[in-house]
Write an enzyme that holds these catalytic residues in place. Structure first.
Site, PDB file in Angstrom:
ATOM      1  N   ASP A  29      17.558  57.301  84.093  1.00 45.87           N
ATOM      2  CA  ASP A  29      17.310  57.540  85.515  1.00 45.87           C
ATOM      3  C   ASP A  29      15.866  57.975  85.762  1.00 45.87           C
ATOM      4  O   ASP A  29      15.249  58.605  84.900  1.00 45.87           O
ATOM      5  CB  ASP A  29      18.288  58.627  86.002  1.00 45.87           C
ATOM      6  CG  ASP A  29      18.390  58.661  87.508  1.00 45.87           C
ATOM      7  OD1 ASP A  29      17.910  57.714  88.170  1.00 45.87           O
ATOM      8  OD2 ASP A  29      18.945  59.638  88.035  1.00 45.87           O
ATOM      9  N   TRP A  34       9.268  57.729  89.096  1.00 45.28           N
ATOM     10  CA  TRP A  34       8.105  57.656  88.198  1.00 45.28           C
ATOM     11  C   TRP A  34       7.040  56.744  88.817  1.00 45.28           C
ATOM     12  O   TRP A  34       5.868  57.094  88.884  1.00 45.28           O
ATOM     13  CB  TRP A  34       8.532  57.110  86.838  1.00 45.28           C
ATOM     14  CG  TRP A  34       7.432  56.996  85.844  1.00 45.28           C
ATOM     15  CD1 TRP A  34       6.996  57.960  84.975  1.00 45.28           C
ATOM     16  CD2 TRP A  34       6.599  55.850  85.618  1.00 45.28           C
ATOM     17  NE1 TRP A  34       5.951  57.481  84.222  1.00 45.28           N
ATOM     18  CE2 TRP A  34       5.687  56.182  84.581  1.00 45.28           C
ATOM     19  CE3 TRP A  34       6.543  54.563  86.169  1.00 45.28           C
ATOM     20  CZ2 TRP A  34       4.729  55.291  84.110  1.00 45.28           C
ATOM     21  CZ3 TRP A  34       5.579  53.679  85.697  1.00 45.28           C
ATOM     22  CH2 TRP A  34       4.686  54.050  84.685  1.00 45.28           C
ATOM     23  N   HIS A  46      10.820  50.207  86.659  1.00 47.16           N
ATOM     24  CA  HIS A  46      11.821  49.459  85.889  1.00 47.16           C
ATOM     25  C   HIS A  46      11.149  48.696  84.745  1.00 47.16           C
ATOM     26  O   HIS A  46      11.671  48.619  83.641  1.00 47.16           O
ATOM     27  CB  HIS A  46      12.575  48.473  86.790  1.00 47.16           C
ATOM     28  CG  HIS A  46      13.352  49.150  87.888  1.00 47.16           C
ATOM     29  ND1 HIS A  46      14.114  50.262  87.670  1.00 47.16           N
ATOM     30  CD2 HIS A  46      13.480  48.861  89.213  1.00 47.16           C
ATOM     31  CE1 HIS A  46      14.685  50.634  88.806  1.00 47.16           C
ATOM     32  NE2 HIS A  46      14.308  49.814  89.759  1.00 47.16           N
ATOM     33  N   SER A  74      24.624  49.595  87.413  1.00 52.05           N
ATOM     34  CA  SER A  74      25.971  50.057  87.758  1.00 52.05           C
ATOM     35  C   SER A  74      26.563  49.191  88.865  1.00 52.05           C
ATOM     36  O   SER A  74      25.834  48.469  89.565  1.00 52.05           O
ATOM     37  CB  SER A  74      25.919  51.515  88.223  1.00 52.05           C
ATOM     38  OG  SER A  74      25.409  51.581  89.531  1.00 52.05           O
ATOM     39  N   ASN A  77      24.764  49.788  91.988  1.00 50.31           N
ATOM     40  CA  ASN A  77      23.350  49.418  92.138  1.00 50.31           C
ATOM     41  C   ASN A  77      23.111  48.203  93.032  1.00 50.31           C
ATOM     42  O   ASN A  77      21.987  47.968  93.473  1.00 50.31           O
ATOM     43  CB  ASN A  77      22.689  49.193  90.763  1.00 50.31           C
ATOM     44  CG  ASN A  77      22.394  50.471  90.012  1.00 50.31           C
ATOM     45  OD1 ASN A  77      22.321  50.486  88.791  1.00 50.31           O
ATOM     46  ND2 ASN A  77      22.221  51.584  90.722  1.00 50.31           N
ATOM     47  N   ARG A  80      21.202  48.556  96.433  1.00 52.60           N
ATOM     48  CA  ARG A  80      19.743  48.715  96.550  1.00 52.60           C
ATOM     49  C   ARG A  80      19.143  47.550  97.338  1.00 52.60           C
ATOM     50  O   ARG A  80      19.800  46.519  97.493  1.00 52.60           O
ATOM     51  CB  ARG A  80      19.125  48.747  95.160  1.00 52.60           C
ATOM     52  CG  ARG A  80      19.542  49.988  94.437  1.00 52.60           C
ATOM     53  CD  ARG A  80      19.003  50.060  93.055  1.00 52.60           C
ATOM     54  NE  ARG A  80      19.393  51.373  92.550  1.00 52.60           N
ATOM     55  CZ  ARG A  80      18.613  52.193  91.889  1.00 52.60           C
ATOM     56  NH1 ARG A  80      17.384  51.830  91.587  1.00 52.60           N
ATOM     57  NH2 ARG A  80      19.028  53.369  91.507  1.00 52.60           N
ATOM     58  N   SER A 205      27.821  59.807  87.155  1.00 51.09           N
ATOM     59  CA  SER A 205      27.582  58.589  87.930  1.00 51.09           C
ATOM     60  C   SER A 205      28.441  57.390  87.492  1.00 51.09           C
ATOM     61  O   SER A 205      27.930  56.272  87.367  1.00 51.09           O
ATOM     62  CB  SER A 205      26.099  58.192  87.885  1.00 51.09           C
ATOM     63  OG  SER A 205      25.320  59.200  88.467  1.00 51.09           O
TER      64      SER A 205
END
Ligand code: FPP
Length: 251
Positions: A29, A34, A46, A74, A77, A80, A205
């Protein structure tokens, strides 16, 4: 941007080989944060995260860890932004295409767990190719949870077993933990001993819900793209200091 391999190739002297976790699971995660902290788009996190994963896999091989499972995408996901999902799918595909030869040569056995049928067809083809090409390998068991959800894993196992009961192939009283586990996506690999989560969140999660029942959980504030060998070393050191009782009382 590449991740520089750090110097810790040998198992660090303060770690006991016989007390290493056999199976390490990781919730990778913090990629987005970042990148944002560097003033870059999330996808750069990523991209760097994929390099970090490659380096962790190599580290596990160097230090003698038998199995590594990572949460790469997941079932949640998909929510997104479409561009990010598309980028990730392309990144997985490219990662496999570029890494496969090395994975085969290094005796890595790769497996993907999750609802793979919902992934883009071209990615499904790469996943199949990678699993097939490494099926006979005897080295580290590397599992990527791809379109994976722990609840969904349990449900698909329940459905399969229910169908077997319906057809009289198994009696309800014969369903025990061993039977159940044989129907989970992860069948054949021991449960994780250590679950690492980066970026400080204290959550599971929906990852490996059944399988982490007795895993030691290690959470670090470090964001995934900064997770290197020395961070992994710290996680293993913390693991070796834990008192694993599995519900028993110590003598
Ligand atoms: C979580 O960071 C990470 C993901 C949802 C995807 C995991 C993917 C990788 C580590 C890279 C791809 C790997 C391969 C093998 C190609 P986040 O985006 O949720 O970070 P945030 O919480 O800071 O937003």
């Amino acid at each position: 941007m590449t991740v520089k391999p750090t110097i810790l190739q040998e198992l660090p002297a303060d770690l006991e080989r016989e007390k290493l976790p056999r199976h390490v699971a990781v919730i990778m995660d913090g990629n987005g944060r970042w990148a944002q902290r560097q003033g870059q788009p999330r996808i750069m996190g990523h991209r760097r995260g994929a390099d970090v994963l490659k380096e962790l896999l190599r580290c596990c091989q160097d230090w003698g860890i038998q199995a590594l499972t990572v949460y790469s995408f997941s079932t949640e996901n998909w929510r997104r932004p479409m561009e990010e999902v598309n980028f990730l799918m392309t990144l997985f595909e490219r990662f496999l295409r570029q890494q496969l030869r090395e994975l085969v040569a290094e005796d890595v056995r790769i497996r993907f767990v999750g609802d793979l049928a919902a992934l883009p067809l071209s990615l499904q083809a790469e996943l199949e190719r990678a699993m097939e090409a490494t099926r006979q390998n005897k080295g580290i068991r590397f599992t990527m949870a791809q379109n994976y959800g722990g609840r969904q894993d349990i449900l698909q196992a329940v459905r399969t077993i229910a169908t077997q009961v319906q057809h009289g192939q198994i009696q309800p009283e014969d369903i025990d933990e061993a039977v159940f586990e044989r129907h989970l996506y992860t069948a054949g690999v021991c449960d994780p001993d250590l679950l690492i989560r980066t970026s400080g969140e204290m959550r599971i999660s929906n990852f490996l819900l059944w399988q982490v029942a007795y895993a030691e959980i290690y959470v670090t504030e470090t964001l995934w793209p900064d997770f290197d060998r020395s961070e992994f070393h710290q996680a293993l050191r913390a693991f070796q200091q834990r008192d694993r009782r599995f519900g028993m009382v110590k003598n």
